[in-house]
Design an enzyme around this catalytic site. Structure first.
Site, PDB file in Angstrom:
ATOM      1  N   LYS A   1     -14.418  19.050  -6.985  1.00 40.29           N
ATOM      2  CA  LYS A   1     -15.535  18.109  -7.156  1.00 40.29           C
ATOM      3  C   LYS A   1     -15.068  16.677  -7.417  1.00 40.29           C
ATOM      4  CE  LYS A   1     -17.883  21.715  -6.439  1.00 40.29           C
ATOM      5  NZ  LYS A   1     -18.437  21.991  -5.103  1.00 40.29           N
TER       6      LYS A   1
ATOM      7  N   LYS B   1     -18.166  17.276 -16.205  1.00 41.25           N
ATOM      8  CA  LYS B   1     -18.223  18.312 -15.162  1.00 41.25           C
ATOM      9  C   LYS B   1     -16.822  18.805 -14.852  1.00 41.25           C
ATOM     10  CE  LYS B   1     -22.361  16.512 -12.833  1.00 41.25           C
ATOM     11  NZ  LYS B   1     -22.984  16.132 -11.549  1.00 41.25           N
TER      12      LYS B   1
ATOM     13  N   GLY C   1     -22.409  23.891  -8.623  1.00 39.18           N
ATOM     14  CA  GLY C   1     -23.596  24.713  -8.800  1.00 39.18           C
ATOM     15  C   GLY C   1     -24.021  24.822 -10.254  1.00 39.18           C
TER      16      GLY C   1
ATOM     17  N   GLU D   1     -19.799  11.648 -15.552  1.00 35.82           N
ATOM     18  CA  GLU D   1     -20.776  10.772 -14.892  1.00 35.82           C
ATOM     19  C   GLU D   1     -21.852  10.371 -15.889  1.00 35.82           C
ATOM     20  OE1 GLU D   1     -22.494  13.027 -11.670  1.00 35.82           O
ATOM     21  OE2 GLU D   1     -20.965  12.374 -10.254  1.00 35.82           O
TER      22      GLU D   1
ATOM     23  N   TYR E   1     -25.415  10.570 -17.227  1.00 28.44           N
ATOM     24  CA  TYR E   1     -26.341  11.689 -17.115  1.00 28.44           C
ATOM     25  C   TYR E   1     -27.743  11.181 -16.762  1.00 28.44           C
ATOM     26  CZ  TYR E   1     -29.160  15.754 -18.278  1.00 28.44           C
ATOM     27  OH  TYR E   1     -30.045  16.802 -18.221  1.00 28.44           O
TER      28      TYR E   1
ATOM     29  N   HIS F   1     -33.757  17.614  -7.294  1.00 28.35           N
ATOM     30  CA  HIS F   1     -32.643  18.049  -6.447  1.00 28.35           C
ATOM     31  C   HIS F   1     -33.131  18.008  -5.012  1.00 28.35           C
ATOM     32  CE1 HIS F   1     -29.364  21.146  -5.349  1.00 28.35           C
ATOM     33  NE2 HIS F   1     -30.055  20.916  -4.254  1.00 28.35           N
TER      34      HIS F   1
ATOM     35  N   HIS G   1     -29.716  26.844 -12.910  1.00 25.39           N
ATOM     36  CA  HIS G   1     -29.058  26.522 -11.655  1.00 25.39           C
ATOM     37  C   HIS G   1     -29.255  27.581 -10.579  1.00 25.39           C
ATOM     38  CE1 HIS G   1     -27.502  23.249 -13.926  1.00 25.39           C
ATOM     39  NE2 HIS G   1     -27.000  24.083 -14.809  1.00 25.39           N
TER      40      HIS G   1
ATOM     41  N   ARG H   1     -21.339  25.979   3.583  1.00 24.00           N
ATOM     42  CA  ARG H   1     -21.767  27.295   4.084  1.00 24.00           C
ATOM     43  C   ARG H   1     -23.232  27.222   4.515  1.00 24.00           C
ATOM     44  NH1 ARG H   1     -22.410  26.913  -1.401  1.00 24.00           N
ATOM     45  NH2 ARG H   1     -24.542  27.281  -2.025  1.00 24.00           N
TER      46      ARG H   1
HETATM   47  C1  MV4 Z   1     -26.151  16.056 -12.904  1.00 23.76           C
HETATM   48  C2  MV4 Z   1     -27.375  15.973 -13.595  1.00 23.76           C
HETATM   49  C3  MV4 Z   1     -27.682  14.785 -14.209  1.00 23.76           C
HETATM   50  N1  MV4 Z   1     -26.807  13.756 -14.159  1.00 23.76           N
HETATM   51  N2  MV4 Z   1     -25.318  15.007 -12.874  1.00 23.76           N
HETATM   52  C4  MV4 Z   1     -26.466  20.680 -11.715  1.00 23.76           C
HETATM   53  C5  MV4 Z   1     -25.863  21.379 -10.573  1.00 23.76           C
HETATM   54  C6  MV4 Z   1     -24.771  20.521 -10.093  1.00 23.76           C
HETATM   55  N3  MV4 Z   1     -24.826  20.436  -8.666  1.00 23.76           N
HETATM   56  C7  MV4 Z   1     -24.963  19.202 -10.718  1.00 23.76           C
HETATM   57  N4  MV4 Z   1     -26.090  19.334 -11.621  1.00 23.76           N
HETATM   58  C8  MV4 Z   1     -26.570  18.250 -12.285  1.00 23.76           C
HETATM   59  N5  MV4 Z   1     -25.775  17.171 -12.271  1.00 23.76           N
HETATM   60  C9  MV4 Z   1     -25.662  13.890 -13.497  1.00 23.76           C
HETATM   61  N6  MV4 Z   1     -24.810  12.864 -13.470  1.00 23.76           N
HETATM   62  C10 MV4 Z   1     -28.209  17.083 -13.616  1.00 23.76           C
HETATM   63  C11 MV4 Z   1     -27.803  18.235 -12.978  1.00 23.76           C
HETATM   64  C12 MV4 Z   1     -28.722  19.314 -13.090  1.00 23.76           C
HETATM   65  C13 MV4 Z   1     -29.394  19.852 -12.013  1.00 23.76           C
HETATM   66  C14 MV4 Z   1     -29.177  19.382 -10.720  1.00 23.76           C
HETATM   67  C15 MV4 Z   1     -29.846  19.941  -9.662  1.00 23.76           C
HETATM   68  C16 MV4 Z   1     -30.747  20.965  -9.859  1.00 23.76           C
HETATM   69  C17 MV4 Z   1     -30.964  21.438 -11.121  1.00 23.76           C
HETATM   70  C18 MV4 Z   1     -30.297  20.892 -12.205  1.00 23.76           C
HETATM   71  C19 MV4 Z   1     -30.559  21.389 -13.470  1.00 23.76           C
HETATM   72  C20 MV4 Z   1     -29.915  20.854 -14.541  1.00 23.76           C
HETATM   73  C21 MV4 Z   1     -28.986  19.843 -14.357  1.00 23.76           C
END
Ligand code: MV4
Length: 459
Positions: free
Chosen positions: A120, A161, A167, A203, A205, A211, A238, A294
């Protein structure tokens, strides 16, 4: 890279996605080989493939993740390509590489693309180089002091992260500067234990994002197109629960910028095959999160609005095919929604394996069911609890929601507990119906009594 015709595909998966791949192959005139665990001896993928090979006992580590046995099955059956589906071996670069070394075609991108996007920190750096927007953040965090300096620059709250995560695994939100260093140390230790790699990055937040992900399709000759977006904010821990296409809150200008960004990223890394570029949407701003290399569970909603069979395209691309013909699908037709029907408690989401004693799937105009289950089917505790994807397509979002309510009402699955009551409840929620929700909506507004009333009203 390959330009070889594919005559026989080994499907290294089970459940609905194995059936999905077998169907695509048979429509293309390609023969299929199923691999199955002893538990799946009577599964539909085992029956519908032209040939089937048992590759081990129930636990996935001994069967669907058993690379030597899968390669032996491919050799034995004379398969010239392997389709990994999703989950299991689908993102294992080492597997893709060894399939190639055995003289077979891996139906997916190159091992190098899987390696880059699986890391990542590297993926984020690729996005930066490609001019794709990312959140203020860092590369590899080397020590606590440096992390604290970076967090002060970025501004709290921040999210830590794991580079080997993805995921949603291996993430920690930090709101209090005093807790950053300790949290980083814990996160590094946990990442080391879970992934064998403790590398972490940081990062800013985003508190309440949506999403949104872009479907990309790329050939081996530099051609890249997008097939618009999917909205996947309805999730818990997630795990996506409902997905739709298109996203109801994207303006045409933001949509175009996001699609261009996804295509630009693919071109920058010389990507080929299907891919999904995930973004966080915060108001009108979007930021790169991850790229999946995928076919995804939710690919069907894109198929419904574009008319493109993504799995057939994926197979054609693996044979070296070009995608000039795809451009005319850029405009979406209507709206599609997918509900994941799982064998799980509708409130706690705990798995509920067992035997299906009675089953009736809905039908009618605009309804698609992708499922591997039947009356008498035994849901095993060894595998994922997804039983079916109920997909609807209609002229617009309102009509798709009405169609999904009608469709959920026709679903009968007896003998086991399912999350059907959760879906029936969700499609009555004003926030969902009006499209005003973020990634926290489902967990924040779960109403156990109301969901249990949905369960009772159907018995
Ligand atoms: C984040 C975020 C907020 N800020 N990054 C969750 C899955 C992974 N792909 C990255 N995720 C997130 N990254 C920053 N900088 C919030 C999430 C996140 C989230 C993202 C997509 C779908 C559902 C989620 C649920 C909680 C947190």
């Amino acid at each position: 890279m390959s330009n070889k015709e594919i005559r026989k595909v080994l499907v290294a998966n089970r459940g609905e996605i194995a059936l999905r791949v077998i169907r695509a192959c048979h429509e293309l005139g390609i023969r299929t080989v199923a691999v199955h665990s002893s538990i799946d001896e009577h599964a539909l993928h085992t029956r519908f493939a032209d040939e089937a090979v048992c590759i081990g006992p129930g636990p996935a580590t001994q069967s669907y993740l058993n690379i030597p046995n899968i390669l032996a099955a491919a050799e034995l059956s004379g398969a010239d390509a392997i389709h990994p589906g999703y989950g299991f071996l689908s993102e294992r670069a080492d597997f893709a590489e060894i399939v190639g070394r055995c003289g077979m075609t891996f139906i997916g991108p190159g091992a190098q693309h899987m390696r880059v996007m699986g890391d990542k920190i590297e993926a984020r750096a690729c996005a930066v180089r490609a001019g794709v927007p990312v959140l203020p953040g860092t590369g590899l965090l080397t020590d606590g002091e440096q992390a604290l300096e970076e967090a002060t620059r970025i501004g709290f709250p921040v999210i830590l992260k794991a580079s080997a995560g993805g995921g949603g695994r291996g993430m920690k939100i930090v709101r209090d500067p005093a807790k950053l260093i300790r949290t980083l140390e814990t996160a590094q230790a946990e990442a080391e234990a879970s992934f064998g790699c403790g590398d972490m990055y940081m990062e800013r937040y985003v508190e309440s994002p949506r999403h949104v992900e872009i479907q990309v399709v790329a050939d081996q000759h530099g051609g890249v197109v997008h097939l618009l977006e999917r909205e996947c904010s309805i999730q818990r821990r997630h795990q996506k629960v409902v997905e739709e296409a298109p996203c109801s809150v994207l303006s045409e200008s933001v949509r175009k910028a996001m699609c261009d960004a996804a295509v630009g990223l693919c071109k920058a890394i010389d990507y080929h095959s299907l891919g999904t570029v995930e973004f966080l949407l915060d108001g009108d701003r979007f930021y790169f999160m991850e790229m999946n290399t995928r076919v995804q569970v939710e690919h069907c909603v894109t198929e419904m609005i574009t008319g493109v069979d993504l799995v057939q395209e994926q197979i054609r691309l693996a044979m070296g095919g070009r995608l000039d013909h795809l451009d005319r699908y850029h405009k979406a037709r209507g709206h599609s929604i997918e509900c994941r029907i799982n064998a799980e408690d509708p409130v706690t989401f705990g798995p509920r394996p067992g035997t299906i004693t009675a089953l009736h799937f809905p039908g009618g105009f605009g309804v698609r069911i992708d499922s591997h289950v039947y009356q008498g089917y035994k849901v095993s505790p060894f595998y994922d609890s997804m039983l079916a994807k109920v997909i609807v397509h209609a002229a617009d979002r309102d009509r798709a929601i009405r169609r999904m309510r009608r469709t959920l009402g026709e679903c009968v699955i007896e003998g086991i507990t399912t999350n059907l009551p959760l879906h029936r409840w969700l499609f009555k929620q004003e926030a969902f119906v009006s499209g005003k929700y973020d990634t926290h909506f489902l967990e924040a507004s779960l109403d156990p009594e109301a969901i249990l009333r949905e369960a009772d009203s159907y018995t």
